[in-house]
Structure formats: structure tokens, C-alpha cells
Scaffold this motif. Sequence first.
Motif, PDB file in Angstrom:
ATOM      1  N   ARG A 183       0.822  -1.212   0.000  1.00  0.00           N
ATOM      2  CA  ARG A 183       0.000   0.000   0.000  1.00  0.00           C
ATOM      3  C   ARG A 183       0.855   1.261   0.000  1.00  0.00           C
ATOM      4  O   ARG A 183       0.413   2.321  -0.432  1.00  0.00           O
ATOM      5  CB  ARG A 183      -0.925   0.008   1.217  1.00  0.00           C
ATOM      6  N   ALA A 184       2.056   1.124   0.497  1.00  0.00           N
ATOM      7  CA  ALA A 184       2.973   2.273   0.481  1.00  0.00           C
ATOM      8  C   ALA A 184       3.523   2.528  -0.910  1.00  0.00           C
ATOM      9  O   ALA A 184       4.126   3.578  -1.161  1.00  0.00           O
ATOM     10  CB  ALA A 184       4.111   2.044   1.463  1.00  0.00           C
ATOM     11  N   GLU A 185       3.335   1.560  -1.813  1.00  0.00           N
ATOM     12  CA  GLU A 185       3.765   1.709  -3.212  1.00  0.00           C
ATOM     13  C   GLU A 185       5.247   2.082  -3.299  1.00  0.00           C
ATOM     14  O   GLU A 185       5.627   3.033  -3.962  1.00  0.00           O
ATOM     15  CB  GLU A 185       2.901   2.750  -3.920  1.00  0.00           C
ATOM     16  N   LEU A 186       6.053   1.278  -2.604  1.00  0.00           N
ATOM     17  CA  LEU A 186       7.490   1.547  -2.608  1.00  0.00           C
ATOM     18  C   LEU A 186       8.101   1.376  -3.995  1.00  0.00           C
ATOM     19  O   LEU A 186       9.160   1.949  -4.283  1.00  0.00           O
ATOM     20  CB  LEU A 186       8.196   0.627  -1.615  1.00  0.00           C
ATOM     21  N   LYS A 187       7.455   0.589  -4.855  1.00  0.00           N
ATOM     22  CA  LYS A 187       7.977   0.410  -6.214  1.00  0.00           C
ATOM     23  C   LYS A 187       8.020   1.738  -6.962  1.00  0.00           C
ATOM     24  O   LYS A 187       8.856   1.926  -7.852  1.00  0.00           O
ATOM     25  CB  LYS A 187       7.121  -0.591  -6.981  1.00  0.00           C
ATOM     26  N   ASN A 188       7.107   2.632  -6.608  1.00  0.00           N
ATOM     27  CA  ASN A 188       7.103   3.939  -7.273  1.00  0.00           C
ATOM     28  C   ASN A 188       8.385   4.722  -6.984  1.00  0.00           C
ATOM     29  O   ASN A 188       8.805   5.560  -7.783  1.00  0.00           O
ATOM     30  CB  ASN A 188       5.890   4.762  -6.828  1.00  0.00           C
ATOM     31  N   LEU A 189       8.999   4.456  -5.820  1.00  0.00           N
ATOM     32  CA  LEU A 189      10.256   5.139  -5.513  1.00  0.00           C
ATOM     33  C   LEU A 189      11.334   4.740  -6.512  1.00  0.00           C
ATOM     34  O   LEU A 189      12.124   5.578  -6.962  1.00  0.00           O
ATOM     35  CB  LEU A 189      10.705   4.793  -4.094  1.00  0.00           C
ATOM     36  N   SER A 190      11.369   3.453  -6.860  1.00  0.00           N
ATOM     37  CA  SER A 190      12.346   2.995  -7.861  1.00  0.00           C
ATOM     38  C   SER A 190      12.067   3.635  -9.210  1.00  0.00           C
ATOM     39  O   SER A 190      12.991   4.054  -9.915  1.00  0.00           O
ATOM     40  CB  SER A 190      12.294   1.470  -7.969  1.00  0.00           C
ATOM     41  N   ASN A 191      10.787   3.721  -9.571  1.00  0.00           N
ATOM     42  CA  ASN A 191      10.423   4.321 -10.855  1.00  0.00           C
ATOM     43  C   ASN A 191      10.779   5.805 -10.902  1.00  0.00           C
ATOM     44  O   ASN A 191      11.057   6.350 -11.974  1.00  0.00           O
ATOM     45  CB  ASN A 191       8.930   4.134 -11.115  1.00  0.00           C
ATOM     46  N   ARG A 192      10.784   6.434  -9.745  1.00  0.00           N
ATOM     47  CA  ARG A 192      11.115   7.866  -9.685  1.00  0.00           C
ATOM     48  C   ARG A 192      12.605   8.098  -9.471  1.00  0.00           C
ATOM     49  O   ARG A 192      13.045   9.233  -9.329  1.00  0.00           O
ATOM     50  CB  ARG A 192      10.313   8.536  -8.559  1.00  0.00           C
ATOM     51  N   GLY A 193      13.376   7.011  -9.450  1.00  0.00           N
ATOM     52  CA  GLY A 193      14.827   7.146  -9.378  1.00  0.00           C
ATOM     53  C   GLY A 193      15.397   7.201  -7.977  1.00  0.00           C
ATOM     54  O   GLY A 193      16.547   7.621  -7.797  1.00  0.00           O
ATOM     55  N   TYR A 194      14.630   6.752  -6.972  1.00  0.00           N
ATOM     56  CA  TYR A 194      15.115   6.789  -5.593  1.00  0.00           C
ATOM     57  C   TYR A 194      15.548   5.398  -5.126  1.00  0.00           C
ATOM     58  O   TYR A 194      14.928   4.391  -5.459  1.00  0.00           O
ATOM     59  CB  TYR A 194      14.031   7.302  -4.642  1.00  0.00           C
ATOM     60  N   ALA A 195      16.614   5.369  -4.353  1.00  0.00           N
ATOM     61  CA  ALA A 195      17.028   4.159  -3.647  1.00  0.00           C
ATOM     62  C   ALA A 195      16.592   4.310  -2.191  1.00  0.00           C
ATOM     63  O   ALA A 195      16.626   5.408  -1.634  1.00  0.00           O
ATOM     64  CB  ALA A 195      18.543   3.985  -3.726  1.00  0.00           C
ATOM     65  N   TYR A 196      16.169   3.204  -1.572  1.00  0.00           N
ATOM     66  CA  TYR A 196      15.696   3.289  -0.191  1.00  0.00           C
ATOM     67  C   TYR A 196      16.074   2.031   0.580  1.00  0.00           C
ATOM     68  O   TYR A 196      16.336   0.972  -0.002  1.00  0.00           O
ATOM     69  CB  TYR A 196      14.173   3.480  -0.138  1.00  0.00           C
ATOM     70  N   GLN A 197      16.090   2.169   1.880  1.00  0.00           N
ATOM     71  CA  GLN A 197      16.281   1.050   2.799  1.00  0.00           C
ATOM     72  C   GLN A 197      15.428   1.285   4.033  1.00  0.00           C
ATOM     73  O   GLN A 197      15.408   2.389   4.574  1.00  0.00           O
ATOM     74  CB  GLN A 197      17.752   0.908   3.220  1.00  0.00           C
ATOM     75  N   ILE A 198      14.706   0.237   4.441  1.00  0.00           N
ATOM     76  CA  ILE A 198      13.995   0.251   5.714  1.00  0.00           C
ATOM     77  C   ILE A 198      14.710  -0.752   6.608  1.00  0.00           C
ATOM     78  O   ILE A 198      14.868  -1.911   6.234  1.00  0.00           O
ATOM     79  CB  ILE A 198      12.522  -0.132   5.536  1.00  0.00           C
ATOM     80  N   TYR A 199      15.151  -0.302   7.763  1.00  0.00           N
ATOM     81  CA  TYR A 199      15.931  -1.194   8.613  1.00  0.00           C
ATOM     82  C   TYR A 199      15.656  -0.902  10.078  1.00  0.00           C
ATOM     83  O   TYR A 199      15.019   0.103  10.441  1.00  0.00           O
ATOM     84  CB  TYR A 199      17.426  -1.035   8.333  1.00  0.00           C
ATOM     85  N   LYS A 200      16.137  -1.789  10.934  1.00  0.00           N
ATOM     86  CA  LYS A 200      16.044  -1.581  12.372  1.00  0.00           C
ATOM     87  C   LYS A 200      17.358  -2.001  13.010  1.00  0.00           C
ATOM     88  O   LYS A 200      18.153  -2.724  12.411  1.00  0.00           O
ATOM     89  CB  LYS A 200      14.878  -2.359  12.970  1.00  0.00           C
TER      90      LYS A 200
END
Length: 320
Positions: A183-200
Amino acid sequence: MKKRTVTAMFFSLMLLSVLTIALLARAEKKRNIQQAEYVMLSEISKIQYAIDSRLLSAEIFEMIIVNNHGTITEFEMTAERLYENDPAIRSLQLAPDGIVTYVYPLEGNENAFGSLFDHPERKAEAEYARDTGKMTLSGPYELSQGGLGLVARKPIYLDNERREPTFWGFSIAVLNVPEIFHRAELKNLSNRGYAYQIYKITPEDEIQIISANTENDMSGAIEGSISVPNGTWFFKMMPKTGWVSCKNIMLESIAAVLIDVLLILLVYGGWTILRQKRKMTELANTDPLTGLYNVRRFMSIMKQLHENKQPFGVLYLDLN
């Protein structure tokens, strides 16, 4: 204009261009960071909602058990309504005395039954939830029923005859990874050219990646936090190509060099024309043999003196 002067002027313009490009790069970085922060806050809000809305099912079961004084009624019907074929929810469970006894849906989750306190990997967190009375969210890890998931455990307490809280068991929601983030649509971040990491950060002070679209170094990334039961997740994000586009810097550098060369050519051309004009004027007003002023220059001076009404005298010498 001497060659040394032209060279000095060229390097001065180049230095000015470098400073200008650096300022443009700084402005671009600031602009990109501001835009990324807005995107990151939006994504964190979506992730927070995705988690909280799924954890609500465990809290609802807690309220039902407390209202029924520990009696389990119509588990499957209630679980079915909360489940609603949500792909992010693997299963909803009840564990009286810490023993998983009720599971919905049963298909695909046959291995979920058993005591949490006897499980070597679940015992510590189960005991922590029981002793503190706080919901915990553990994982992600490989589930006994297969796949990668997060497990939320809500401890349930009932009041006894002396109105002292007594541990009843757990209400549990098992969440699928990465479906919990859909639901957060994290795939859109890749399409917009962003790299991301969710970690703890684990209790052993190690970084555990929960979800990511890159394994590259994220130094320089902006970072936000996501509140989860008994802990905090961190969200890192930055453009895959960096905060400043190398393509833009290259184009700006090429444009700066072209402008510098054009300015040098214009200055040199203007200076050359001015020098030639002065030379032509000198040739027109001097005698080529002696270098003295000729009749043209004499008449020009006389005219200027007459127009300015200045007194003057003329001494005439005949060379002959």
C-alpha cells in the motif's frame, strides 16, 4: 593584447565558471533534498498506516477476549471479517497461556501451532511481551509455516477476583513481507529514481534490513523514523544517481567553457578592432616620413580651437 593577458583572463573566467557551477550544484542538491524529504514523509505516513491498520486486528481480539472474560467465541467468524483476504496478513492467531491454539486461515499455516515459550527463537520476545504488557513486533524472519514475515503479539490480561491483572495469553497477527509495504507503493520510488532502505537496530546493535531496493552504500541519504511496537524502524532514501546529477554538471561545464571561449574571442576581437582603428587614425593624421602631424591633423586642431573659441597663434616655418 599580450598572450599572457589573454591566458590570465581565460583562467579567471574559468575560475568564475567553476564557482558558478559549484553554487548551481549546491542549489540543485538543496532543491532535491527538499523534494526527497517531502516524498519520504509521504512514504513513512503510508507505511505507518499500513502497519497500524494491520495491528488493529490483534487489538480487537484483545478487546473481545477481555469483554468475554477470557472466553473465546466465534473465533473464525471474527477472524474472517478482520482478515478480508488481505495479502499483507498471513494469519490471525490466539495463544491462550502462550500456546497457539486458534489460527485463521488454517490452510498454509498448519505449522503455526505450539507453545511460544518453548520456541528458541520466539521465547525471548514472547516473555518480554508477557512481562511488560506491551505489544511487540518482531522480524522479519523465516516463518515456520514458510515465507518471510513479521509477527505482532499483543499480551492479554484479565482481572482476577482480587482485581489483579492475570496473564491470559496472546493475540497474534502474522504479516507478510513484502506485501505489508504494497500500500505504500514503494515500487514507485524505484520508478522515480530513488534508492531506499527500511531497517532496524537489533538488540545486538546490528542493522537488520526489512525492505530495500539497493545494497549500495547509502551515505548521504536523508533519514526518517517509523514507530512500531517496542521499537523504531528507520527509513533511508536518496536518488540513485546522487543528489547532484553528473549529467547536469557536465552540461553546465561544457556550456561554461563555450561561454568563456566566446567571451575571450569577443574581448580579443573588440580589442583588435579598437587597435586597428587607432592605427588607421594615426596613419591618417601623421606624416609617414617624419611621424609628425600632417595637414589633416593641423586642420582638425584648428577647427577644434575655433569651435571652443580658444585664442591661439601659428608659427610657420618653411623647410625650404
